[in-house]
Enzyme design. Structure first.
Site, short mmCIF file in Angstrom:
data_model
loop_
_atom_site.label_atom_id
_atom_site.label_comp_id
_atom_site.label_asym_id
_atom_site.label_seq_id
_atom_site.Cartn_x
_atom_site.Cartn_y
_atom_site.Cartn_z
N PHE A 271 38.82 62.29 35.11
CA PHE A 271 37.68 62.61 35.96
C PHE A 271 37.14 61.31 36.54
O PHE A 271 36.79 60.40 35.79
CB PHE A 271 36.58 63.33 35.18
CG PHE A 271 35.44 63.76 36.06
CD1 PHE A 271 35.56 64.88 36.88
CD2 PHE A 271 34.27 63.03 36.11
CE1 PHE A 271 34.52 65.26 37.72
CE2 PHE A 271 33.22 63.41 36.94
CZ PHE A 271 33.35 64.53 37.76
N LYS B 131 26.33 56.08 34.31
CA LYS B 131 25.69 56.84 33.24
C LYS B 131 24.75 55.99 32.37
O LYS B 131 23.65 55.71 32.78
CB LYS B 131 26.75 57.57 32.42
CG LYS B 131 27.46 58.64 33.26
CD LYS B 131 28.13 59.74 32.47
CE LYS B 131 28.47 60.92 33.36
NZ LYS B 131 29.83 60.95 33.86
N ASP C 54 37.92 53.26 33.89
CA ASP C 54 36.73 54.01 34.22
C ASP C 54 35.97 54.19 32.91
O ASP C 54 36.29 55.05 32.09
CB ASP C 54 37.09 55.35 34.85
CG ASP C 54 35.86 56.18 35.22
OD1 ASP C 54 34.76 55.86 34.72
OD2 ASP C 54 36.00 57.15 35.98
C1 LIG Z 1 30.47 61.11 35.23
C2 LIG Z 1 31.72 60.40 35.51
C3 LIG Z 1 32.08 60.00 36.82
C4 LIG Z 1 31.22 60.34 38.03
O1 LIG Z 1 29.94 59.84 37.95
P1 LIG Z 1 28.79 60.46 38.91
O2 LIG Z 1 27.58 59.62 38.60
O3 LIG Z 1 28.63 61.89 38.54
O4 LIG Z 1 29.25 60.29 40.30
C5 LIG Z 1 33.25 59.31 36.99
N1 LIG Z 1 34.04 59.00 35.95
C6 LIG Z 1 33.73 59.36 34.69
C7 LIG Z 1 34.63 58.98 33.56
C8 LIG Z 1 32.58 60.08 34.42
O5 LIG Z 1 32.29 60.48 33.17
#
Ligand SMILES: *Cc1c(COP(=O)(O)O)cnc(C)c1O
Length: 401
Positions: free
Chosen positions: A133, A247, A218
């Site tokens: 994701f 986050k 990521d």
């Molecule tokens: C939440 C998340 C995203 C996207 O972040 P947003 O602030 O919702 O755009 C991308 N990569 C990972 C691993 C995430 O947990």
């Protein structure tokens, strides 16, 4: 009325019918005054709980001075926060964003631009991993590769190839003359806390070095203390070239960052990328206080101690309810329970018991509590999970009778 009124809030979410009006530490309170223990933390965001006094003070102090100036001018908060991130990570430089998706976009663009300025414009493809994701922008959904997020939004952005995680052979086969980078979450979040083996992540670094590729981590969900170290990569003996963060870094204020080595960032010269709000003084003030707290002596140790305590407690829970729980996954305070019962039903049932948790892929529920959680609060949460599981055990007995 003739026809149903279209919701004024675009209905892209299946929302639970509960609205919270205030929070305090790991608890949130709904409109009717009922209290919930928050093991979702706004999806791994509220690392310091709700209404953390130090974050409130940092935000309000800045709010009383200056909110926004744009990136046409120096922003002292960006200089301070980037310095602190650089001093405590592999990185040499930082681009600030308002979200995780934008941090990923910066990483995609940086990887392409790196090869462009290195005389290899043909190298633009990024290899990602099944279950990934990387946000909801057009490039983010192409990188994540999940059909449910791509459907109807075609044509898919060109340049993303996907292989299964923990499969070196498949990865080697996918690397070609157009490959620019590999991008991976050291621990997949949305995908179901699917663990990457340290050997696999170390092999990625080796392949990147051999083929002249950039390694992008990521760490939007697993970073900023969540796994018990400042960033998860520290536990692997591997450093990336580029890392996406968001986050937890804002503790609830929208903030993201793309960190990189000077080499990986060499193509990102003036004019190549930008953001009106990215790195605004409010976000910088909160981010600086958040990072300061994470790096204070004892904080990460607390995450590790409470994380392993929670792991023990959850192991006991699984043993008590083998018909509900299949296995425990994750690290630190990024934990997941793979279920035998539908995870969406379990999340809803837990909420009825006053516990907030979050679903994920592979029929997992994620436990992502604030990092300030105490052992008492772990026991409270595990008790609520046990009460929830007991509902499902009871249902099975009724069905069997
Ligand atoms: C939440 C998340 C995203 C996207 O972040 P947003 O602030 O919702 O755009 C991308 N990569 C990972 C691993 C995430 O947990």
């Amino acid at each position: 009325m003739e026809s149903a009124v279209f919701p004024t809030v675009l209905p892209t979410y299946n929302r639970a019918d509960v609205a919270f009006v205030r929070g305090e530490g790991p608890y949130v309170f709904a409109e009717d005054g009922s209290r919930y223990l928050d093991f979702g933390a706004g999806i791994a965001v509220n690392a310091f709980g709700h209404a953390n006094p130090r974050l409130v003070a940092a935000l309000t102090a800045q709010a009383n001075k200056l909110w926004h100036t744009s990136n046409l001018y120096r922003v002292p908060g960006q200089e301070a926060l980037s310095k602190k991130l650089v001093e405590n990570t592999f990185a040499d430089t930082v681009f600030f964003t308002n979200s995780g998706a934008e941090a990923c976009e910066c990483a995609f663009k940086m990887a392409r631009r790196y090869h462009f300025v290195s005389g290899h414009p043909e190298k633009f493809r990024i290899i990602t991993f099944t279950g990934a994701f990387h946000g909801r922008t057009l490039a983010g959904i192409a990188a994540g590769g999940q059909e449910k997020y791509l459907e109807g939004f075609g044509p898919k952005v060109e340049g993303f190839d996907q292989v299964p995680p923990n499969d070196i052979k498949a990865l080697e086969a996918a690397i070609g003359p157009a490959t620019a980078a590999l991008m991976i979450e050291p621990i997949q979040g949305e995908g179901g806390l699917h663990p990457m083996t340290p050997e696999f992540l170390r092999a990625l670094r080796k392949l990147c070095d051999e083929h002249g590729l950039l390694l992008i981590f990521d760490e939007i969900q697993c970073g900023v203390g969540r796994t018990g170290t400042f960033f998860a990569y520290e536990q692997l003996g591997v450093t990336p070239d580029i890392m996406c963060v968001a986050k937890g870094i804002g503790g609830g204020f929208p903030l993201g960052a793309c960190l990189a080595t000077a080499e990986a960032a060499k193509g990102m010269t003036a004019g190549t990328h930008g953001s009106t709000y990215g790195g605004n003084p409010l976000g910088m003030a909160v981010g600086l206080e958040a990072i300061t707290m994470v790096l204070e002596p004892g904080f990460l140790e607390h995450v590790r101690t409470v994380g392993s305590y929670m792991r023990q407690q959850l192991a006991g829970l699984i043993a008590e309810h083998p018909a509900v729980f299949e296995e425990l996954r994750g690290q630190g305070l990024m934990l997941g329970l793979k279920l035998h019962v539908p995870n969406t039903d379990f999340v809803a049932a837990a909420r009825k018991h006053g516990l907030l948790i979050v679903g994920a892929g592979e029929n997992v529920v994620r436990l992502l509590p604030p990092l300030i959680l105490t052992e008492d609060q772990v026991r409270e949460g595990v008790k609520l999970l046990s009460d929830t599981a007991a509902d499902f055990d009871a249902n099975r007995k009724t069905a069997a009778a």
